[in-house]
Design an enzyme around this catalytic site. Structure first.
Site, mmCIF file in Angstrom:
data_model
loop_
_atom_site.group_PDB
_atom_site.id
_atom_site.type_symbol
_atom_site.label_atom_id
_atom_site.label_comp_id
_atom_site.label_asym_id
_atom_site.label_seq_id
_atom_site.Cartn_x
_atom_site.Cartn_y
_atom_site.Cartn_z
ATOM 1 C CG ASN A 234 30.800 49.296 35.293
ATOM 2 O OD1 ASN A 234 31.269 49.715 34.237
ATOM 3 N ND2 ASN A 234 31.140 48.130 35.818
ATOM 4 N N GLY B 50 37.656 36.073 38.328
ATOM 5 C CA GLY B 50 36.293 36.068 37.797
ATOM 6 C C GLY B 50 36.386 35.592 36.363
ATOM 7 C CD GLU C 136 35.470 45.045 40.756
ATOM 8 O OE1 GLU C 136 36.176 45.486 39.844
ATOM 9 O OE2 GLU C 136 34.762 44.025 40.638
ATOM 10 C CB ILE D 76 36.927 31.356 40.030
ATOM 11 C CG1 ILE D 76 36.148 31.241 38.714
ATOM 12 C CG2 ILE D 76 37.757 30.096 40.288
ATOM 13 C CD1 ILE D 76 37.022 31.192 37.461
ATOM 14 C CE LYS E 5 27.462 44.620 35.004
ATOM 15 N NZ LYS E 5 28.879 44.303 34.932
ATOM 16 N NE ARG F 177 39.915 39.720 28.466
ATOM 17 C CZ ARG F 177 39.495 40.301 29.593
ATOM 18 N NH1 ARG F 177 40.135 40.105 30.737
ATOM 19 N NH2 ARG F 177 38.456 41.094 29.578
HETATM 20 P P1 ADP Z 1 32.947 38.714 36.193
HETATM 21 O O1 ADP Z 1 34.411 38.816 35.948
HETATM 22 O O2 ADP Z 1 32.153 38.580 34.940
HETATM 23 O O3 ADP Z 1 32.415 39.708 37.191
HETATM 24 P P2 ADP Z 1 32.539 36.764 38.313
HETATM 25 O O4 ADP Z 1 33.447 37.413 39.307
HETATM 26 O O5 ADP Z 1 31.080 36.751 38.595
HETATM 27 O O6 ADP Z 1 32.784 37.275 36.847
HETATM 28 O O7 ADP Z 1 33.058 35.256 38.150
HETATM 29 C C1 ADP Z 1 32.537 34.415 37.175
HETATM 30 C C2 ADP Z 1 33.171 33.047 37.339
HETATM 31 O O8 ADP Z 1 32.938 32.576 38.664
HETATM 32 C C3 ADP Z 1 32.609 32.008 36.395
HETATM 33 O O9 ADP Z 1 33.658 31.181 35.887
HETATM 34 C C4 ADP Z 1 31.740 31.171 37.301
HETATM 35 O O10 ADP Z 1 31.615 29.852 36.864
HETATM 36 C C5 ADP Z 1 32.522 31.225 38.590
HETATM 37 N N1 ADP Z 1 31.693 30.846 39.730
HETATM 38 C C6 ADP Z 1 30.611 31.466 40.229
HETATM 39 N N2 ADP Z 1 30.076 30.756 41.253
HETATM 40 C C7 ADP Z 1 30.842 29.650 41.394
HETATM 41 C C8 ADP Z 1 30.814 28.519 42.265
HETATM 42 N N3 ADP Z 1 29.891 28.381 43.207
HETATM 43 N N4 ADP Z 1 31.792 27.589 42.111
HETATM 44 C C9 ADP Z 1 32.742 27.709 41.175
HETATM 45 N N5 ADP Z 1 32.805 28.753 40.322
HETATM 46 C C10 ADP Z 1 31.883 29.712 40.429
#
Ligand code: ADP
Length: 399
Positions: free
Chosen positions: A7, A212, A386, A333, A14, A243
Site C-alpha cells: 500500500n 476509522g 484489508e 471506532i 505499508k 472530513r
Molecule cells: P484509519 O482510518 O486511519 O485506518 P482506524 O481504523 O485505525 O483509522 O481508526 C482510527 C479511529 O479509531 C480513531 O478515531 C481512534 O480514536 C479510534 N479508536 C481506536 N481504538 C479505539 C478505542 N479503543 N475506543 C474508541 N475509539 C478507538
C-alpha cells in the site's frame, strides 16, 4: 508460496507478506516519512523459532525505490522471504479505479496507463500507487502483480445510486459520479458477516459501517454493493476524523463569496480541518470520550453529530434494501467503541435493531454478535482486514 501486499502512499509504504497456505502473516510493517532524513522503518516478522520480532530503525530514505529496496533487504535477511522464487504474486492497493475496473486486475502496460489516466480523480493517491507499482515491477521481475481497487466493489451500484442530479454532460464528459471507497473493507467484513450468519454472501443483505479516521457506510444486496456513502471523492457521507461528510454544496458558494476562500482553502477546510476535529478540536475518538467525561460540551456534540449521521444512513439503507440481515461495525471506532454503537442503534428497535448491551460492552476483540437474541436484524462487530482481502483477491486474480 507467499504473496506480498503493498500500500504505497505519498510518503509511506505499508506492506504485509502472507504465507498462502493458511494465510498467516510472515512479516509486516511500514516505511514512513519517505523523502526525509529520519524516515522510519517498522518491521515485524516471525523468526525461525516461531517468535514474533520487531525492529524500528530511522534512516534517510530518499524515494519509494529506496524504501522498497530496504523492505526487500529486510525480508531477505530475516528469512521471511529468503528467496524471491517463493513470491507467488504482489497485490497493490489502488484507491481509484474509476469505471474501468470492477475486479482485481493483473497489471500490464494498459492497466498502468489506465491508473495514470485516473490521476485527476485521485490526485493524492494514484500517483503514489503508481510509484509503488513501477518500483515493484523492477524489483520483482516476472512476479505477477495485481491491482486491487478501493472503488471496485462499488461498481455494482445502480445508476440511480451513483449518479448525481446535475447536468448529464458532467457525467458523460467529466466522469462526475459516486464511486465509493473502502470497498476492500466492506467486501471483507460483508463476507465474514455472511459466514457468521451461516448464509452465502450472495444471499446476504447487509449494512456495513467502516468507521476509522475515514468512514463510510455501504448497502449490500445479495453480496453486491448497491449504495455507499462516499462519493466521487472520500469527502461525502458520514462525519469523519477531519472530513465534514455531507454538507449543503451552497456552503462552498457562501465561503467563496463572503470569506473569499479559494478552492485550495476550501479543500483544506473540508478535508483536513472539519469532521470531529473541526467540531471539538480532536479527531481521536478515545480523546473525545475522555473529554466528554470531564464535561466538555463540544466533544459531547461532536459524538452526537457523528452518531446522528450514522443513524440516518442506517435508516436510509434499511429503506434501500427493504430486508436487512445484519448491520456490521468495523474500523478503529466501529470495532472498539461500544458507546458509539449504543448511541447509533438507540431507538431503532422498531426497525428490528436491538443490541445486547452486555455483549456490546464485552472486552473482546474478535468477531462477535452484539444484538439481542431475538433482534430481527443482527448486529455484528467484525475487525476488518484489508490486507488479507487484497492478498486473497490477488491470488484469485493470478489463478
Ligand atoms: P484509519 O482510518 O486511519 O485506518 P482506524 O481504523 O485505525 O483509522 O481508526 C482510527 C479511529 O479509531 C480513531 O478515531 C481512534 O480514536 C479510534 N479508536 C481506536 N481504538 C479505539 C478505542 N479503543 N475506543 C474508541 N475509539 C478507538
Amino acid at each position: 508460496m507467499k504473496v506480498l501486499v503493498l500500500n504505497a502512499g505519498s510518503s509511506s509504504i505499508k506492506f504485509q507478506l502472507f504465507e498462502i497456505a493458511g494465510w498467516s502473516v510472515v512479516a509486516s510493517g511500514s516505511i514512513s516519512r519517505i523523502g526525509e532524513d529520519d524516515a522510519l522503518l517498522n518491521f515485524r516478522w516471525v523468526d525461525g523459532k516461531g517468535q514474533s520480532q520487531q525492529l524500528d530503525q530511522h534512516h534517510p530514505i530518499a524515494s519509494h525505490q529506496a524504501a522498497l529496496e530496504r523492505v526487500v533487504a529486510q525480508l531477505r535477511t530475516t528469512g521471511a522471504l529468503a528467496d524471491l522464487t517463493e513470491l507467488h504474486a504482489v497485490g497493490h492497493r489502488v484507491v481509484h479505479g474509476g469505471e474501468a475496473f470492477h475486479v482485481p486486475t493483473l497489471l500490464d502496460e494498459d492497466v498502468i496507463d489506465a491508473i495514470r489516466q485516473m490521476i485527476p480523480l485521485a490526485p493524492l493517491h494514484n500517483p503514489a500507487h503508481l510509484d509503488g507499482i513501477l518500483v515493484a515491477r523492477e524489483l520483482f521481475p516476472g512476479v505477477p502483480q495485481v491491482a486491487v481497487f478501493d472503488t471496485a466493489f462499488h461498481q455494482t451500484m445502480p445508476r440511480t445510486a451513483y449518479r448525481y442530479a446535475i447536468p448529464d454532460a458532467l457525467y458523460r464528459e467529466h466522469q462526475v459520479r459516486r464511486y465509493g471507497f473502502h470497498g476492500t473493507s466492506h467486501a471483507y467484513v460483508g463476507k465474514r458477516a455472511a459466514a457468521m450468519l451461516g448464509r452465502s454472501f450472495d444471499r446476504s443483505n447487509l449494512i456495513t459501517l467502516h468507521l476509522g479516521n475515514g468512514a463510510s457506510a455501504t448497502a449490500i444486496r445479495n453480496g453486491s454493493s448497491v449504495d455507499t456513502s462516499m462519493g466521487m471523492t472520500p469527502l461525502e457521507g458520514l462525519v469523519m476524523g477531519t472530513r465534514c461528510g455531507d454538507i449543503d454544496p451552497a456552503v462552498l458558494l457562501y465561503l467563496m463569496q463572503h470569506l473569499e476562500m479559494d478552492h485550495q482553502q476550501i479543500d483544506q477546510l473540508l478535508n483536513r480541518q472539519s469532521g470531529l476535529l473541526g467540531l471539538c478540536g480532536v479527531n481521536d475518538m478515545r480523546e473525545i470520550h475522555r473529554r466528554i467525561e470531564t464535561g466538555d460540551a463540544k466533544a459531547e456534540l461532536a459524538l452526537g453529530i457523528f452518531c446522528h449521521r450514522l443513524k440516518k444512513y442506517i435508516g436510509a439503507y434499511m429503506a434501500v434494501l427493504g430486508d436487512v440481515h445484519a448491520v456490521v461495525f468495523t474500523g478503529g471506532i466501529g470495532e472498539n467503541d461500544a458507546e458509539t454503537r449504543t448511541r447509533t442503534c438507540a431507538g431503532l428497535e422498531r426497525m428490528g435493531i436491538e443490541l445486547d448491551e452486555a455483549a456490546n460492552y464485552a472486552e473482546t476483540r474478535s468477531e462477535r454478535m452484539i444484538s439481542a437474541a431475538d433482534s430481527p436484524v443482527k448486529v455484528l462487530v467484525i475487525p476488518t482486514n484489508e490486507e488479507l482481502e487484497i492478498a486473497q483477491q490477488t491470488v484469485e486474480a493470478v489463478g
